[in-house]
Design an enzyme around this catalytic site. Structure first.
Site, PDB file in Angstrom:
ATOM      1  N   GLY A  13       0.620  -1.117   0.025  1.00 40.22           N
ATOM      2  CA  GLY A  13       0.195   0.084   0.206  1.00 40.22           C
ATOM      3  C   GLY A  13       0.759   1.334   0.035  1.00 40.22           C
ATOM      4  O   GLY A  13       1.823   1.396  -0.613  1.00 40.22           O
ATOM      5  N   ARG A  34       4.225  -6.467   9.499  1.00 37.49           N
ATOM      6  CA  ARG A  34       3.471  -7.417  10.390  1.00 37.49           C
ATOM      7  C   ARG A  34       3.483  -8.691   9.993  1.00 37.49           C
ATOM      8  O   ARG A  34       3.689  -9.456  11.051  1.00 37.49           O
ATOM      9  CB  ARG A  34       2.399  -6.599  10.925  1.00 37.49           C
ATOM     10  N   ASP A  53       5.895  -6.191  15.082  1.00 41.20           N
ATOM     11  CA  ASP A  53       4.629  -5.776  15.389  1.00 41.20           C
ATOM     12  C   ASP A  53       4.870  -4.471  16.342  1.00 41.20           C
ATOM     13  O   ASP A  53       5.361  -4.759  17.220  1.00 41.20           O
ATOM     14  CB  ASP A  53       3.954  -6.832  15.850  1.00 41.20           C
ATOM     15  N   GLY A  82      -0.797   1.119  10.230  1.00 41.33           N
ATOM     16  CA  GLY A  82      -2.148   1.518  10.784  1.00 41.33           C
ATOM     17  C   GLY A  82      -3.256   0.584  10.323  1.00 41.33           C
ATOM     18  O   GLY A  82      -2.891  -0.130   9.363  1.00 41.33           O
ATOM     19  N   TYR A 145     -10.720   4.843  14.639  1.00 39.78           N
ATOM     20  CA  TYR A 145      -9.721   5.198  13.940  1.00 39.78           C
ATOM     21  C   TYR A 145      -9.576   6.826  13.813  1.00 39.78           C
ATOM     22  O   TYR A 145      -8.388   7.156  13.989  1.00 39.78           O
ATOM     23  CB  TYR A 145     -10.243   4.607  12.405  1.00 39.78           C
TER      24      TYR A 145
HETATM   25  P1  NAD Z   1      -2.627  -1.279   4.238  1.00 39.17           P
HETATM   26  O1  NAD Z   1      -3.635  -2.019   4.984  1.00 39.17           O
HETATM   27  O2  NAD Z   1      -2.247  -1.714   2.732  1.00 39.17           O
HETATM   28  O3  NAD Z   1      -1.254  -1.377   5.061  1.00 39.17           O
HETATM   29  C1  NAD Z   1      -1.187  -1.037   6.458  1.00 39.17           C
HETATM   30  C2  NAD Z   1       0.455  -1.282   6.718  1.00 39.17           C
HETATM   31  O4  NAD Z   1       0.483  -1.281   8.256  1.00 39.17           O
HETATM   32  C3  NAD Z   1       0.804  -2.832   6.492  1.00 39.17           C
HETATM   33  O5  NAD Z   1       2.038  -2.830   6.067  1.00 39.17           O
HETATM   34  C4  NAD Z   1       0.629  -3.810   7.837  1.00 39.17           C
HETATM   35  O6  NAD Z   1       1.477  -4.669   7.824  1.00 39.17           O
HETATM   36  C5  NAD Z   1       1.168  -2.460   8.744  1.00 39.17           C
HETATM   37  N1  NAD Z   1       0.738  -2.830  10.276  1.00 39.17           N
HETATM   38  C6  NAD Z   1      -0.645  -2.783  10.695  1.00 39.17           C
HETATM   39  N2  NAD Z   1      -0.663  -3.073  11.989  1.00 39.17           N
HETATM   40  C7  NAD Z   1       0.650  -3.235  12.199  1.00 39.17           C
HETATM   41  C8  NAD Z   1       1.245  -3.652  13.636  1.00 39.17           C
HETATM   42  N3  NAD Z   1       0.296  -3.892  14.529  1.00 39.17           N
HETATM   43  N4  NAD Z   1       2.555  -3.303  13.406  1.00 39.17           N
HETATM   44  C9  NAD Z   1       3.207  -3.294  12.388  1.00 39.17           C
HETATM   45  N5  NAD Z   1       2.782  -3.043  10.989  1.00 39.17           N
HETATM   46  C10 NAD Z   1       1.511  -2.823  10.842  1.00 39.17           C
HETATM   47  O7  NAD Z   1      -3.133   0.119   4.457  1.00 39.17           O
HETATM   48  P2  NAD Z   1      -2.877   1.473   3.402  1.00 39.17           P
HETATM   49  O8  NAD Z   1      -3.919   1.885   2.897  1.00 39.17           O
HETATM   50  O9  NAD Z   1      -1.347   1.434   2.927  1.00 39.17           O
HETATM   51  O10 NAD Z   1      -2.333   2.500   4.917  1.00 39.17           O
HETATM   52  C11 NAD Z   1      -0.980   3.067   5.250  1.00 39.17           C
HETATM   53  C12 NAD Z   1      -1.412   3.987   6.393  1.00 39.17           C
HETATM   54  O11 NAD Z   1      -2.206   5.234   5.597  1.00 39.17           O
HETATM   55  C13 NAD Z   1      -2.242   3.603   7.421  1.00 39.17           C
HETATM   56  O12 NAD Z   1      -1.748   4.410   8.764  1.00 39.17           O
HETATM   57  C14 NAD Z   1      -3.582   4.208   7.195  1.00 39.17           C
HETATM   58  O13 NAD Z   1      -4.476   4.628   8.319  1.00 39.17           O
HETATM   59  C15 NAD Z   1      -3.285   5.651   6.414  1.00 39.17           C
HETATM   60  N6  NAD Z   1      -4.326   6.207   5.301  1.00 39.17           N
HETATM   61  C16 NAD Z   1      -4.923   5.225   4.325  1.00 39.17           C
HETATM   62  C17 NAD Z   1      -5.856   5.371   3.569  1.00 39.17           C
HETATM   63  C18 NAD Z   1      -6.480   4.965   2.704  1.00 39.17           C
HETATM   64  O14 NAD Z   1      -7.481   5.427   1.883  1.00 39.17           O
HETATM   65  N7  NAD Z   1      -5.833   3.657   2.192  1.00 39.17           N
HETATM   66  C19 NAD Z   1      -6.244   7.075   3.828  1.00 39.17           C
HETATM   67  C20 NAD Z   1      -5.756   7.721   4.753  1.00 39.17           C
HETATM   68  C21 NAD Z   1      -4.674   7.282   5.574  1.00 39.17           C
END
Ligand code: NAD
Length: 237
Positions: A13, A34, A53, A82, A145
């Site tokens: 992501g 993770r 983690d 996240g 969240y």
């Molecule tokens: P995703 O679910 O594809 O990736 C999340 C990443 O966080 C993964 O690599 C996962 O392994 C890691 N993670 C989660 N829990 C963990 C833990 N306990 N320890 C270690 N790593 C952990 O999500 P994404 O869309 O790539 O989101 C990345 C960030 O951007 C997040 O913080 C999310 O809240 C934020 N975000 C995403 C969006 C969206 O629309 N996708 C919008 C706003 C903010």
């Protein structure tokens, strides 16, 4: 100049796009993840992938030790990891609430605090936290969240004030809706509804979030700290 960069949750992501952007610029990049396996092309390109983690303080300590041994102290930290656990308030369990806070907010506290050890010693450092427009404006079914992501703003701004004189900057990027696994759970109808409210008329690509992060970590942003930069296609204005 090649810097030691750490991106948490950098295996997919938005985090993956951020890790690629720094690696392409020649930085020494480490990612934590993770679960699952990090992409092979990323590790083949020299990116150090450490399983960690961020809810586990001991794992965080071990990850930093490994990164410091291989890349030196972290100079740029992107706290991206996240999770979401969406639920309407009356159906939201205490675990739904605390687990999201423990990952998104307390987990970020853990990685930022540990990175600051080396940054204070080096008398410089860049920290970028990935929040969300949901943390700025709220969203039904996402009170846990939103609270965690709003918390990141107060956290970053406090540290910007606390540590500005030590040459450390703390900034926040607040993405709108981005095409990643996190948003795949939405139905086509929900997606169409979101897109209709975005002035730019589409989701963000993860690379567009990475570009803002890279800017905040660059010399061009040397006088920016405590800022919250929405990268949301105009959604929140
Ligand atoms: P995703 O679910 O594809 O990736 C999340 C990443 O966080 C993964 O690599 C996962 O392994 C890691 N993670 C989660 N829990 C963990 C833990 N306990 N320890 C270690 N790593 C952990 O999500 P994404 O869309 O790539 O989101 C990345 C960030 O951007 C997040 O913080 C999310 O809240 C934020 N975000 C995403 C969006 C969206 O629309 N996708 C919008 C706003 C903010």
């Amino acid at each position: 100049m090649s810097r030691s960069v750490l991106v948490t949750g950098g295996n997919r992501g938005i985090g993956l796009a951020i890790a690629r952007a720094f690696a392409d610029a020649g930085d020494k990049v480490a990612i934590t993840y993770r679960s699952g396996e990090p992409p092979k092309d990323l590790t083949a390109a020299g990116v150090l992938a450490v399983k960690c983690d961020i809810t586990d303080a001991e794992m965080v300590e071990q990850a930093y030790k490994e990164i410091e041994e291989k890349h030196g102290a972290v100079e740029v930290l992107v706290a991206n990891a996240g999770i979401t656990k969406d639920q309407l308030l009356m159906r939201m369990s205490e675990e739904d609430f605390t687990s999201v806070l423990d990952t998104n907010l307390t987990g970020t506290f853990r990685v930022v605090k540990r990175a600051n050890r080396g940054m204070l010693r080096a008398k410089k450092g860049r920290v970028v936290l990935i929040s969300s427009v949901v943390g700025l404006y709220g969203s039904p079914g996402q009170a846990n969240y939103a609270a965690s992501k709003a918390g990141l703003v107060g956290f970053a701004r406090s540290l910007a004030r606390e540590l500005g004189s030590r040459n450390l900057t703390f900034n926040v990027v607040a993405p709108g809706f981005v095409d990643t696994d996190m948003t795949q759970v939405l139905t086509d109808e929900q997606r169409a509804n979101i897109v209709s409210q975005v002035p730019l008329g589409r989701y963000a690509k993860p690379e567009e979030i990475a570009a803002a992060v890279k800017f905040l970590a660059s010399d061009d942003a040397s006088y920016i700290t405590g800022a919250v930069i929405p990268v949301d296609g105009g959604l929140g204005m």
